[in-house]
Design a protein around this motif. Structure first.
Motif, PDB file in Angstrom:
ATOM      1  N   LEU B 102      35.890  -7.000   8.855  1.00  0.00           N
ATOM      2  CA  LEU B 102      36.217  -7.957   7.588  1.00  0.00           C
ATOM      3  C   LEU B 102      37.811  -7.915   7.459  1.00  0.00           C
ATOM      4  O   LEU B 102      38.086  -6.883   7.206  1.00  0.00           O
ATOM      5  N   GLN B 103      37.941  -9.392   7.205  1.00  0.00           N
ATOM      6  CA  GLN B 103      39.463  -9.525   6.876  1.00  0.00           C
ATOM      7  C   GLN B 103      40.079 -10.553   6.047  1.00  0.00           C
ATOM      8  O   GLN B 103      40.433  -9.393   5.299  1.00  0.00           O
ATOM      9  N   CYS B 104      39.458 -12.090   6.114  1.00  0.00           N
ATOM     10  CA  CYS B 104      39.766 -12.063   4.643  1.00  0.00           C
ATOM     11  C   CYS B 104      39.277 -11.781   3.831  1.00  0.00           C
ATOM     12  O   CYS B 104      39.806 -11.828   2.350  1.00  0.00           O
ATOM     13  N   GLY B 105      38.025 -11.837   4.802  1.00  0.00           N
ATOM     14  CA  GLY B 105      37.211 -11.044   2.992  1.00  0.00           C
ATOM     15  C   GLY B 105      36.155 -12.156   2.328  1.00  0.00           C
ATOM     16  O   GLY B 105      35.338 -11.912   1.112  1.00  0.00           O
ATOM     17  N   ILE B 106      36.751 -13.149   2.596  1.00  0.00           N
ATOM     18  CA  ILE B 106      36.130 -14.234   1.637  1.00  0.00           C
ATOM     19  C   ILE B 106      34.356 -14.328   2.119  1.00  0.00           C
ATOM     20  O   ILE B 106      32.966 -14.989   1.016  1.00  0.00           O
ATOM     21  N   CYS B 107      33.963 -14.126   3.846  1.00  0.00           N
ATOM     22  CA  CYS B 107      31.983 -13.800   3.764  1.00  0.00           C
ATOM     23  C   CYS B 107      31.616 -13.154   3.297  1.00  0.00           C
ATOM     24  O   CYS B 107      30.784 -12.567   3.037  1.00  0.00           O
ATOM     25  N   CYS B 139      31.643 -16.731   8.923  1.00  0.00           N
ATOM     26  CA  CYS B 139      33.018 -15.713   8.951  1.00  0.00           C
ATOM     27  C   CYS B 139      34.355 -16.757   9.706  1.00  0.00           C
ATOM     28  O   CYS B 139      33.453 -16.553  11.602  1.00  0.00           O
ATOM     29  N   ARG B 140      34.604 -16.548  10.044  1.00  0.00           N
ATOM     30  CA  ARG B 140      35.763 -17.518  10.309  1.00  0.00           C
ATOM     31  C   ARG B 140      36.856 -16.749  11.016  1.00  0.00           C
ATOM     32  O   ARG B 140      37.996 -16.775  11.841  1.00  0.00           O
ATOM     33  N   CYS B 141      36.695 -14.883  10.908  1.00  0.00           N
ATOM     34  CA  CYS B 141      38.345 -14.333  11.148  1.00  0.00           C
ATOM     35  C   CYS B 141      37.260 -13.019  11.877  1.00  0.00           C
ATOM     36  O   CYS B 141      38.214 -12.899  12.923  1.00  0.00           O
ATOM     37  N   THR B 142      35.753 -12.423  12.062  1.00  0.00           N
ATOM     38  CA  THR B 142      36.229 -11.386  12.856  1.00  0.00           C
ATOM     39  C   THR B 142      35.536 -11.542  14.161  1.00  0.00           C
ATOM     40  O   THR B 142      35.196 -10.830  14.496  1.00  0.00           O
TER      41      THR B 142
END
Ligand SMILES: Cc1cc2nc3c(=O)[nH]c(=O)nc-3n(C[C@H](O)[C@H](O)[C@H](O)COP(=O)(O)OP(=O)(O)OC[C@H]3O[C@@H](n4cnc5c(N)ncnc54)[C@H](O)[C@@H]3O)c2cc1C
Ligand code: FES
Ligand code: FES
Lengths: 289, 161
Positions: B102-107, B139-142
């Motif tokens: 996880l990065q931003c964590g929203i997902c 997920c837009r980050c990982t």
């Protein structure tokens, strides 16, 4: 999301009463079409009538009469049933292709049919496996063949106050199997640009004695294509017969061009999918006997 | 137009009885966040595509943005808040941390709820099965790989436990 009234009647009679009379009420099954359409402002019913507390709509029975699938039973419940998956692998896979795991927790075969999208995945498979729709309304009960249910994009044969109660799949004859294939521009979570459902029956010597071919996303509604079935019946599903069945599907198609695919491409691909689905159904029979 | 009448809902959330008043058109994700202050459940797309709002409703994995809050009457809802044990992360949560899943964590709440549901019905999924099951969790980050690796590691932990 603006909505004046929600109800979840426990009986069919109460639901029919709530829906009848042109009061702007609309039934809710899993909501994966309806609630999205309401959020996008495409529909604004005054009253949403949740059908999921009505036992008939949520029941699933498999017996000598085949499968009776309550119209609001979620996809995940159907695909988890090994007996259904074994008897109708094509229909089960088609229903299981709808959306994600989360969508599967809600989406119903009844909702897929009633939403009346030409690209609805479970509908060609339902038609191929001789699906019958049980309908109840203020005037009584009736049945309609699955291929006659949808009348155009977004429209169907239900009259005022009528509800789709259940879908019936008759038990397949011995040495029968079905298959469904779709073409989507991505690998998952997308809308079909072509769908093909096929059911095949073989005799002991491997000759096709009965067949049903239905195609989706290439006409205003999913279509039963008797000419394609006729090309298969009497054959051993050799390359020429498969070719002829595919050509019949192409001839029956009247697709539109949109951002997902051109009409020409859809016409071509529908033949390929019919051939491949017939071959899969064929191998399902020969491999299980 | 007159205001729609509010609906009184009695439900169970993470095993605890809860009551709230909702609008007929209010969705479950909104009621969880704004009526019950359970803000772990996220809203991304609000149209069933992203999975950030994943919860279990009577044991079924669903998008709570596509469930009317009033539908929860008499049913059991499980959210991300119910996943960790007392002072102890669930193996899926622990492995997401270990593998930087996880990065931003929203997902993440949706991923955890969905992955846990998978592992409860399929304790030994293949990588393909995990990817397929989580196809509705965007997920837009990982870049997904780290999430998939973490879920497979969590599955191994749970089998060993
Ligand atoms: C993220 C996502 C992905 C999707 N992917 C696909 C896909 O790959 N393939 C596909 O075919 N579809 C897909 N869909 C569309 C949708 O999930 C399906 O059409 C689903 O089967 C609809 O079923 P439902 O129970 O949710 O219907 P609902 O939304 O509850 O109802 C659909 C319509 O039918 C009416 N209705 C429902 N039940 C009855 C009944 N018993 N009697 C009379 N009318 C009724 C409703 O009023 C509404 O107009 C997707 C949707 C989402 C959100
Ligand atoms: S917020 Fe529910 S799926 Fe995106
Ligand atoms: S961690 Fe940012 S969207 Fe997944």
């Amino acid at each position: 999301m603006s909505l004046a009234q929600y109800s979840s009647p426990p009986t069919l009679a109460e639901a029919m009463q709530a829906l009848a009379g042109g009061t702007g009420a609309r039934p809710l099954a899993g909501g994966t079409d309806l609630l999205v359409q309401m959020k996008l402002g495409l529909r604004s019913p005054a009253h949403v009538v949740d059908l999921k507390r009505i036992p008939d709509l949520m029941a699933l029975t498999l017996d000598d009469n085949g499968l009776r699938l309550g119209a609001a039973v979620p996809g995940a419940v159907v695909t988890a049933n090994a007996d259904i998956a074994r008897t109708w692998p094509g229909f089960t896979e088609a229903l299981g292709l709808i959306g994600s795991s989360q969508v599967q927790g809600r989406c119903s075969a009844g909702g897929n049919l009633c939403n009346a999208s030409p690209a609805a995945d479970s509908v060609p498979a339902l038609i191929a496996s001789r699906g019958v729709c049980h309908i109840a309304g203020p005037g009584g009960e009736r049945t309609v063949a699955a291929e006659d249910f949808t009348t155009g994009p977004g429209t169907h044969c239900l009259g005022d106050g009528e509800i789709l109660v259940a879908l019936q799949l008759p038990l397949p004859a011995p040495r029968t199997a079905d298959a469904y294939l779709r073409m989507i521009p991505r690998t998952e979570m997308d809308i079909a640009i072509v769908g093909a459902g096929v059911s095949i029956t073989l005799d002991e010597s491997g000759v096709c004695t009965d067949a049903r071919v239905a195609i989706g996303a290439v006409a205003p509604t999913a279509l039963l294509v008797p000419e394609a079935a006729a090309a298969l019946i009497g054959s051993t599903l050799d390359a020429d017969s498969l070719q002829a069945a595919g050509a019949a599907a192409t001839a029956a198609a009247s697709p539109i061009s949109d951002k997902r695919g051109t009409a020409e491409y859809r016409r071509k691909v529908v033949a390929v999918l019919v051939r491949r689905a017939a071959a899969i159904a064929h191998s399902r029979i020969t491999e299980s006997t | 137009m007159s205001q729609p009448r509010k609906i009184h809902v009695s439900t169970t959330v993470n095993g605890e009885p809860k009551e709230f008043l909702c609008e007929p058109g209010q969705v479950l994700s909104d009621a969880l966040r704004n009526n019950l202050a359970l803000t772990g459940t996220k809203e991304g797309c609000t149209t069933g595509d992203c999975g950030a709002c994943s919860v279990l409703l009577d044991g079924a994995l669903v998008c709570s943005c596509l469930v009317l809050a009033a539908e929860a009457e008499g049913r059991a809802v499980q959210t991300i808040e119910g996943v960790a044990g007392e002072g102890r992360l669930h193996p899926v949560q622990q492995q997401l941390l270990e593998h930087a899943g996880l990065q931003c964590g929203i997902c993440t709440p949706g991923v955890v709820v969905a992955a846990k549901a998978l592992l409860e019905q399929n304790p030994d999924p293949s990588e393909e099965e995990v990817r397929f099951w989580l196809a509705g969790n965007l997920c837009r980050c990982t870049g997904y790989d780290k999430i998939i690796v973490a879920v497979l590691a969590a599955a191994a932990d749970m089998r060993a436990a």
